[in-house]
Design a protein around this motif. Sequence first.
Motif, PDB file in Angstrom:
ATOM      1  N   LYS A 289       1.033  -1.193   0.556  1.00 50.60           N
ATOM      2  CA  LYS A 289       0.258  -0.040  -0.248  1.00 50.60           C
ATOM      3  C   LYS A 289       0.775   1.218  -0.405  1.00 50.60           C
ATOM      4  O   LYS A 289       1.871   1.104   0.246  1.00 50.60           O
ATOM      5  N   ARG A 290      -0.062   2.467  -0.498  1.00 54.90           N
ATOM      6  CA  ARG A 290       0.688   3.236  -0.450  1.00 54.90           C
ATOM      7  C   ARG A 290       1.265   4.011   1.150  1.00 54.90           C
ATOM      8  O   ARG A 290       0.604   3.907   1.800  1.00 54.90           O
ATOM      9  N   GLY A 291       2.399   4.667   1.328  1.00 53.52           N
ATOM     10  CA  GLY A 291       3.113   4.202   2.515  1.00 53.52           C
ATOM     11  C   GLY A 291       3.363   3.861   3.508  1.00 53.52           C
ATOM     12  O   GLY A 291       4.225   3.791   4.667  1.00 53.52           O
ATOM     13  N   GLU A 292       3.431   2.444   2.867  1.00 53.70           N
ATOM     14  CA  GLU A 292       4.527   1.205   3.066  1.00 53.70           C
ATOM     15  C   GLU A 292       5.839   0.934   3.268  1.00 53.70           C
ATOM     16  O   GLU A 292       6.476   1.038   1.657  1.00 53.70           O
ATOM     17  N   ALA A 293       6.412   0.661   3.723  1.00 54.40           N
ATOM     18  CA  ALA A 293       7.935   0.403   3.723  1.00 54.40           C
ATOM     19  C   ALA A 293       8.306  -0.948   3.595  1.00 54.40           C
ATOM     20  O   ALA A 293       6.718  -1.873   3.773  1.00 54.40           O
ATOM     21  N   VAL A 294       9.425  -1.514   3.022  1.00 51.96           N
ATOM     22  CA  VAL A 294       9.807  -2.417   2.154  1.00 51.96           C
ATOM     23  C   VAL A 294      10.832  -3.028   2.960  1.00 51.96           C
ATOM     24  O   VAL A 294      11.781  -1.864   2.659  1.00 51.96           O
ATOM     25  N   ASN A 295      11.776  -3.511   3.300  1.00 50.24           N
ATOM     26  CA  ASN A 295      12.724  -4.325   4.128  1.00 50.24           C
ATOM     27  C   ASN A 295      13.512  -4.831   3.332  1.00 50.24           C
ATOM     28  O   ASN A 295      13.469  -6.411   2.838  1.00 50.24           O
ATOM     29  N   PHE A 296      14.358  -4.919   1.933  1.00 49.32           N
ATOM     30  CA  PHE A 296      15.445  -5.713   1.407  1.00 49.32           C
ATOM     31  C   PHE A 296      17.004  -6.225   2.652  1.00 49.32           C
ATOM     32  O   PHE A 296      17.071  -4.943   3.113  1.00 49.32           O
ATOM     33  N   VAL A 297      17.015  -7.513   2.536  1.00 49.63           N
ATOM     34  CA  VAL A 297      17.860  -7.903   3.594  1.00 49.63           C
ATOM     35  C   VAL A 297      18.860  -8.501   3.056  1.00 49.63           C
ATOM     36  O   VAL A 297      18.461  -9.563   1.362  1.00 49.63           O
ATOM     37  N   ASN A 298      20.331  -8.388   2.271  1.00 50.86           N
ATOM     38  CA  ASN A 298      21.058  -9.129   2.052  1.00 50.86           C
ATOM     39  C   ASN A 298      21.685 -10.558   2.025  1.00 50.86           C
ATOM     40  O   ASN A 298      22.271 -10.563   3.297  1.00 50.86           O
ATOM     41  N   GLU A 299      21.159 -11.581   2.230  1.00 46.52           N
ATOM     42  CA  GLU A 299      21.136 -12.828   2.611  1.00 46.52           C
ATOM     43  C   GLU A 299      22.597 -13.343   1.773  1.00 46.52           C
ATOM     44  O   GLU A 299      22.875 -14.921   1.581  1.00 46.52           O
ATOM     45  N   SER A 300      22.942 -12.709   0.548  1.00 52.82           N
ATOM     46  CA  SER A 300      24.161 -13.647  -0.872  1.00 52.82           C
ATOM     47  C   SER A 300      25.476 -13.180  -0.104  1.00 52.82           C
ATOM     48  O   SER A 300      25.506 -12.474   1.082  1.00 52.82           O
ATOM     49  N   GLY A 301      26.242 -13.927  -0.391  1.00 47.59           N
ATOM     50  CA  GLY A 301      27.556 -13.787  -0.127  1.00 47.59           C
ATOM     51  C   GLY A 301      28.474 -11.788  -1.188  1.00 47.59           C
ATOM     52  O   GLY A 301      29.228 -12.288  -0.769  1.00 47.59           O
ATOM     53  N   GLY A 302      27.429 -11.864  -2.330  1.00 48.44           N
ATOM     54  CA  GLY A 302      28.226 -10.776  -3.016  1.00 48.44           C
ATOM     55  C   GLY A 302      27.511  -8.900  -2.148  1.00 48.44           C
ATOM     56  O   GLY A 302      26.878  -9.338  -0.889  1.00 48.44           O
ATOM     57  N   GLY A 303      27.778  -8.284  -3.367  1.00 47.42           N
ATOM     58  CA  GLY A 303      27.232  -7.152  -2.958  1.00 47.42           C
ATOM     59  C   GLY A 303      25.503  -6.588  -3.051  1.00 47.42           C
ATOM     60  O   GLY A 303      25.232  -6.991  -3.820  1.00 47.42           O
ATOM     61  N   MET A 304      25.168  -5.887  -2.532  1.00 44.85           N
ATOM     62  CA  MET A 304      23.260  -5.512  -3.313  1.00 44.85           C
ATOM     63  C   MET A 304      23.462  -4.098  -2.899  1.00 44.85           C
ATOM     64  O   MET A 304      23.656  -2.893  -2.329  1.00 44.85           O
ATOM     65  N   PHE A 305      22.680  -3.353  -4.335  1.00 40.38           N
ATOM     66  CA  PHE A 305      22.679  -1.806  -3.789  1.00 40.38           C
ATOM     67  C   PHE A 305      21.645  -2.166  -5.178  1.00 40.38           C
ATOM     68  O   PHE A 305      20.907  -1.809  -6.103  1.00 40.38           O
ATOM     69  N   VAL A 306      20.081  -2.118  -3.968  1.00 42.12           N
ATOM     70  CA  VAL A 306      18.789  -1.338  -4.529  1.00 42.12           C
ATOM     71  C   VAL A 306      18.369  -0.765  -4.633  1.00 42.12           C
ATOM     72  O   VAL A 306      18.677   0.712  -4.736  1.00 42.12           O
ATOM     73  N   ALA A 307      18.397  -0.578  -6.731  1.00 44.32           N
ATOM     74  CA  ALA A 307      17.648   0.795  -7.494  1.00 44.32           C
ATOM     75  C   ALA A 307      16.361   0.812  -8.237  1.00 44.32           C
ATOM     76  O   ALA A 307      16.780  -0.563  -8.854  1.00 44.32           O
ATOM     77  N   SER A 308      16.304   1.879  -8.034  1.00 46.45           N
ATOM     78  CA  SER A 308      14.899   1.791  -9.232  1.00 46.45           C
ATOM     79  C   SER A 308      15.557   1.750 -11.019  1.00 46.45           C
ATOM     80  O   SER A 308      16.616   1.726 -11.322  1.00 46.45           O
ATOM     81  N   ASP A 309      14.673   1.174 -11.796  1.00 57.56           N
ATOM     82  CA  ASP A 309      14.870   0.796 -13.202  1.00 57.56           C
ATOM     83  C   ASP A 309      15.237   2.404 -13.421  1.00 57.56           C
ATOM     84  O   ASP A 309      14.482   3.539 -13.236  1.00 57.56           O
ATOM     85  N   PHE A 310      16.213   2.901 -14.651  1.00 62.67           N
ATOM     86  CA  PHE A 310      16.304   2.142 -15.734  1.00 62.67           C
ATOM     87  C   PHE A 310      18.218   2.482 -15.497  1.00 62.67           C
ATOM     88  O   PHE A 310      19.017   2.904 -15.426  1.00 62.67           O
ATOM     89  N   HIS A 311      18.674   1.284 -15.205  1.00 57.82           N
ATOM     90  CA  HIS A 311      19.664   0.621 -15.314  1.00 57.82           C
ATOM     91  C   HIS A 311      20.889   1.929 -16.667  1.00 57.82           C
ATOM     92  O   HIS A 311      19.970   1.174 -17.280  1.00 57.82           O
ATOM     93  N   PRO A 312      21.652   2.437 -16.562  1.00 58.15           N
ATOM     94  CA  PRO A 312      22.044   2.483 -14.957  1.00 58.15           C
ATOM     95  C   PRO A 312      21.924   3.766 -14.413  1.00 58.15           C
ATOM     96  O   PRO A 312      22.832   4.979 -13.428  1.00 58.15           O
TER      97      PRO A 312
END
Length: 290
Positions: free
Chosen positions: A219-242
């Motif tokens: 829902k609008r106004g709701e938060a999402v938590n992105f958790v890095n469980e991988s062995g590499g790096g995480m850089f969450v970003a909206s489209d469009f790359h880069p």
Amino acid sequence: MHLHKERGIAPIAALIIILLAVGGGTVAVKKIQKRKAEKEAAATAEEVRGRSETARTVHVKLDEQNMSGVRGEATLTEVGGKVKVVLTTTGKPSEMPPPAHIHTGSCPSPEGVKYPLTNVGRGASQTEIDMTLDALLAQLPLAINVHKSAAELGAYIACGNIEAKNVSGMKQEEQAGEKKSAPAEKKIEPKKESALPPAKRKMIRYTSGGFSPALLTVKRGEAVNFVNESGGGMFVASDFHPTHTAYPEFSQSATIGKGESYSFTFTKAGAWGYHNHVSPTKIGVIVVEE
């Protein structure tokens, strides 16, 4: 009597000559039709290859199933916000154009039909799906399956998995801006954490396989938590790359490692594609409802 015998043989010989001529003509026509079909299929494949050098495309290899002798390839290219699927096959031709579909699941045993494709007539078919490539990839696992016939849908003759790792090319927004000079890099301030406690936020896990779930509705106004469980790096970003211009605020300020997390509160309604900036084939979609 000898004369009558010769007269009887002559019509028979003429009939044999006519039949041979007709038969030879039929074979010649079939050969011409076959060469024409092969040229059309080759032209279609060449057109797609040329387009895929710049357009964002997923390449799918179709492997033979059940000793059918049929193989092929498919390309899924985003054109004007829609996905154009071009499928070509080689091998033993069918009397009737075999049906093809995009199925859920993976080869060699895909599940139900997700999107029907145009039947593969003369070794080629084209279909347009009314969605973006990101929206389609968010539904993985998916597979392209070619059936023996409409009457024998349970008999598979070729199958190939659609995989995000096989994406190539640029998005249309990037193509439009590739001739322009890159904008001056601006300093990105660290994002403020959501006021909601972590336990009440929806969570997306990032592993070596990508984001899970890849499609999440909030829902609008709701938060999402992105958790890095991988062995590499995480850089969450909206489209469009880069450039991350789709939703500029939805972007980390730096890469984080295993065990760390990033939280963002979505204040804009819509479907927002995102990716891992340091591994852009790992993608997902957040649907924000009012």
